[in-house]
Design a protein around this motif. Sequence first.
Motif, short mmCIF file in Angstrom:
data_model
loop_
_atom_site.label_atom_id
_atom_site.label_comp_id
_atom_site.label_asym_id
_atom_site.label_seq_id
_atom_site.Cartn_x
_atom_site.Cartn_y
_atom_site.Cartn_z
N GLU A 172 0.22 -3.37 6.95
CA GLU A 172 0.86 -2.76 8.12
C GLU A 172 0.52 -3.52 9.40
N GLN A 173 -0.58 -4.23 9.37
CA GLN A 173 -0.95 -5.06 10.52
C GLN A 173 -0.23 -6.41 10.50
N GLY A 174 0.65 -6.58 9.54
CA GLY A 174 1.45 -7.80 9.50
C GLY A 174 0.88 -8.91 8.65
N LEU A 175 -0.20 -8.62 7.93
CA LEU A 175 -0.80 -9.66 7.09
C LEU A 175 -0.10 -9.69 5.73
N LYS A 176 -0.12 -10.86 5.12
CA LYS A 176 0.41 -10.96 3.76
C LYS A 176 -0.68 -10.55 2.78
N VAL A 177 -0.42 -9.47 2.05
CA VAL A 177 -1.47 -8.85 1.23
C VAL A 177 -1.05 -8.79 -0.23
N ILE A 178 -1.98 -9.12 -1.10
CA ILE A 178 -1.77 -8.94 -2.54
C ILE A 178 -2.90 -8.05 -3.07
N VAL A 179 -2.54 -7.08 -3.90
CA VAL A 179 -3.53 -6.22 -4.55
C VAL A 179 -3.47 -6.45 -6.05
N LEU A 180 -4.62 -6.65 -6.67
CA LEU A 180 -4.69 -6.87 -8.12
C LEU A 180 -5.41 -5.69 -8.78
N ASP A 181 -4.96 -5.33 -9.96
CA ASP A 181 -5.69 -4.33 -10.73
C ASP A 181 -5.60 -4.63 -12.22
N ASP A 182 -6.68 -4.31 -12.91
CA ASP A 182 -6.81 -4.53 -14.35
C ASP A 182 -5.87 -3.61 -15.13
N ASN A 183 -5.61 -2.43 -14.58
CA ASN A 183 -4.87 -1.41 -15.32
C ASN A 183 -3.36 -1.59 -15.17
N ARG A 184 -2.65 -0.83 -16.00
CA ARG A 184 -1.20 -0.92 -15.97
C ARG A 184 -0.64 -0.21 -14.74
N GLN A 185 -1.35 0.81 -14.31
CA GLN A 185 -0.91 1.61 -13.17
C GLN A 185 -1.96 1.55 -12.07
N PRO A 186 -1.54 1.60 -10.83
CA PRO A 186 -2.51 1.69 -9.75
C PRO A 186 -3.11 3.10 -9.71
N GLY A 187 -4.17 3.25 -8.93
CA GLY A 187 -4.76 4.58 -8.77
C GLY A 187 -6.24 4.62 -9.08
N GLY A 188 -6.74 3.58 -9.73
CA GLY A 188 -8.16 3.57 -10.06
C GLY A 188 -8.47 4.63 -11.09
N GLN A 189 -9.74 4.95 -11.26
CA GLN A 189 -10.09 5.92 -12.29
C GLN A 189 -9.76 7.34 -11.84
N ILE A 190 -9.94 7.61 -10.56
CA ILE A 190 -9.76 9.00 -10.11
C ILE A 190 -8.29 9.42 -10.17
N TRP A 191 -7.41 8.46 -9.92
CA TRP A 191 -5.98 8.78 -9.98
C TRP A 191 -5.35 8.17 -11.23
N ARG A 192 -6.13 7.93 -12.23
CA ARG A 192 -5.63 7.22 -13.39
C ARG A 192 -4.56 8.03 -14.13
N ASN A 193 -3.43 7.42 -14.35
CA ASN A 193 -2.34 8.01 -15.13
C ASN A 193 -2.03 9.46 -14.75
N LEU A 194 -2.17 9.79 -13.47
CA LEU A 194 -1.83 11.14 -13.05
C LEU A 194 -0.32 11.31 -13.15
#
Lengths: 377, 450, 81
Positions: free
Chosen positions: B27-49
């Motif tokens: 949102e600040q205008g930077l080019k951002v990439i996010v990587l995750d090991d899982n198939r879905q984002p959310g981490g463990q707490i939001w996993r496959n919700l």
Amino acid sequence: MKSFDILVVGAGIVGSAVARECALLGWQVGVVSGGTLAGSATAAGMGHVVVMDDSPAQLALTAYSQSLWHQLAAHLPKSAEYEGCGTIWVAADDEDMVQVPAKHALYARFGIETNILSAAQLAHAEPNLRRGLIGGLLVPADGIVYPPAVASYFLAEATRLGAEIFPARAVSAAHGEVRLNTGAVLAADRIVLAVGADCKLLPALPIQRRKGHLAITDRYPGFVRHQLVELGYLKSAHTLTEDSVAFNIQPRQTGQLLIGSSRQYGSTGPEIEPEMLRRMLDRAIEYMPSLDNLSSLRTWTGFRAATPDKLPCIGSASGLSDDATLWLATGFEGLGITNAPGAARLLVAAMTAQTPAIDVTPYLPARMKAQVSMPYA
Amino acid sequence: MSQDISSDVLVIGAGPAGIAAATIAAEQGLKVIVLDDNRQPGGQIWRNLSTAHHPSTSKRHPKQQALDRLYRSGAQLLTRRVVFNASASGFAEALHETATDSNVETFRFQQLILATGARERFLPFPGWTLPGVFGVGGLQALTRAGYPVAGKHIAVTGTGPLLLAVAAHLVAAGATVTTVAEQAPMLKLAPFAASLWRQPAKLVQGARYRTKLRSATYRTGCWVVKAIASPDSHTLSAIHMTDGTRTWTEPCDLLACGYYLVPNTELAQLLGCALRGSFVQTDAHQRTSILGIFCVGEPTGIAGLEAAIMQGKIAGLACAGKSTPKLLRRVMKQQVFAKNLEYAFALRQELRSLPKQDTIVCRCEDVTFAAMQAYHGWTDAKLQTRCGMGPCQGRVCGPAAEFLLGWKPPISMRQPLYPVPLRALSSPLASTSKVAINKIEGIESTKERI
Amino acid sequence: MPETLALKINGQLVEVPSGTSVAAALLIASQPFRLSVIGEPRAALCGMGICFECRAVVNGRAHRRTCQLFCEAGMTVETNL
């Protein structure tokens, strides 16, 4: 001050083999282990028991040591993972294949049986090697071990015979005295430096650290059956100036594959160098393409103790030092595991004025004297 | 095959903290990439919700809100990426795996935000290797991934706020939770419960769990000492529980047992970031000891969801050279909560005697407690017993040995951080070929979703 | 009813709802995931890609973390028992 017949500085496979050999004589033995048993090259290395023919002196020592390994094998604990899997020297092209009959004849002169393999026999022996390789030389009597467990067994044997282990570092070792970093001072009639590439204790020794990389996979039983080495390996091991890689793979008893090898000078840090690792693994995959999909668990590095003539220093330090109590068993480069039992026997023979089983002249530390004042070649 | 992808900010881990960091930075205008090991984002707490897949009509789940904002922000989310190597010189290497294929991608970055989360701590006890024994978060993750637990009798034990949440989740999935056993004594839990008064949202959540669990016994100050196999098979049939004085048997089909959380600091250590205790050392702006590398969420301290999200926001802003004092103050408050958590769920000393001589501690290499005890530290034990040398690379037995034997894990971290196909280590770093990011397969691109 | 798909686990056809992880499918099929080094049957522990207890041979490739893989129609899973 605690006093011993002999103090061994270094508890890698060579130091522990020497400690055991001396304890077997009934001597009072002390071992300065540095803290971690078998923590340096012994832990990092591949653990081959292999006859090598880079020079006649190397062939004599490795052949002698191999015969001692065969005697030891029955006594080693299961954890030593001794496997008489044999080595296959793999020929990739005609230039390699020319070496095969010559090597076969040379080994025969030292009493080592070898079998020349055709392309078809090689493919049958190792189905995962790439097609198009033209043959090889099988050395059936070669084997592999898990070196830290062997070192631990040697030390346990020595301890059983009364040896005492000091889990400390030696800050000085000369004239019958070893000072430990704990402040303690130990005395002995003889001191053996078996310190691998870490030879600050005798700066006159012209030993260089030669870095190697290794990688290990998860368990794939039966994927590789023999230790495999490309015939170009000796060229790689021989070169003193350039960084080099060679295809060398071992089937560990666990089913894991241990993959080497690389050789570098002038790189003193333990970190993985991605470019060397890539070159090494590319070489391995070139010889064995289906390796590429196998799961790799770990990579690491270690340091070989390399002398200018690529032969170890076994014997009295006279010539390098005026200290008559000082003895050496170091400088084994990549053959410390193979040569540990032989070196221990030869050293003890020299200390007890017995006739050694083989001519020790090529390994005497005094030969390094000429090298000392010269810049490293 | 390898590809080379550049960004201003690379975020590793798409849990709540990583998502927040990536969103704000983009949102600040930077080019951002996010990587995750899982198939879905959310981490463990939001996993496959499931709420994430089927947003309800009225108020959407916080996960969906966070993801919607992430997608709007322009940040690029790439899932199924296992980061196995990284360098402070400005690149990370990831393995992109599908069922049939895998390839290596090199991500070049100007700034890096580590949001690698935490894993469960496991403590070995007799029978813990039996099929049917799971982690607490582990069983939750598996049920969310399609393991039906309806009709099963399940004991939920160990320590931490997750026990109640998971028990409630299992009940909602149709299981009978026979017992919820928290090792911490009520005496220690009371101040934690009191601290929740200052965090009303958390209190409501706790109350909701308790309501769902009315049928289950919730006990404090007791723990599992043994898992018993059924006589004719290798599956679980019962557990032995104790409160320190009395021991009793409870039949169950499944056991969920986990001892709170261990921060995932391996990547930070590989990059050379300094640790403070078990956690990655950061300043108020989430900066690590390495210039240009930030760390957010659980690797910096176990302080809960809100703290993780706020830290993510702080780091995202910091990447753009900004900060808000309000956020910084709020994070400070959360750290008090973290301290309370740490106190409340501290492991009791009796747990050190959970493993018997023949209890396996290293499950990868089947190394027993007795075999490990014969040595005085990780290095010797590893070399002589192989403990920690299997594919989990000591992630399970390392924290256990730290608690049981006081062994500090050796810190030398090397690639691969996770097991990867050999060719991932042999393929050269991709040259500077400019691969357009939106052409990469598997991208969860923002654009289609707006 | 959710959509289902069929995969082969140790030669047996198993039908699971789409979106099921391979680990969950192995649990549904009541199959141990692997034999440990000393021969004990093991199953998934952490469910999140950390513990490697759920390794199995998927589509011919050994040592895959089944908790991180999702079932696909026609997939083959072998547990090397």
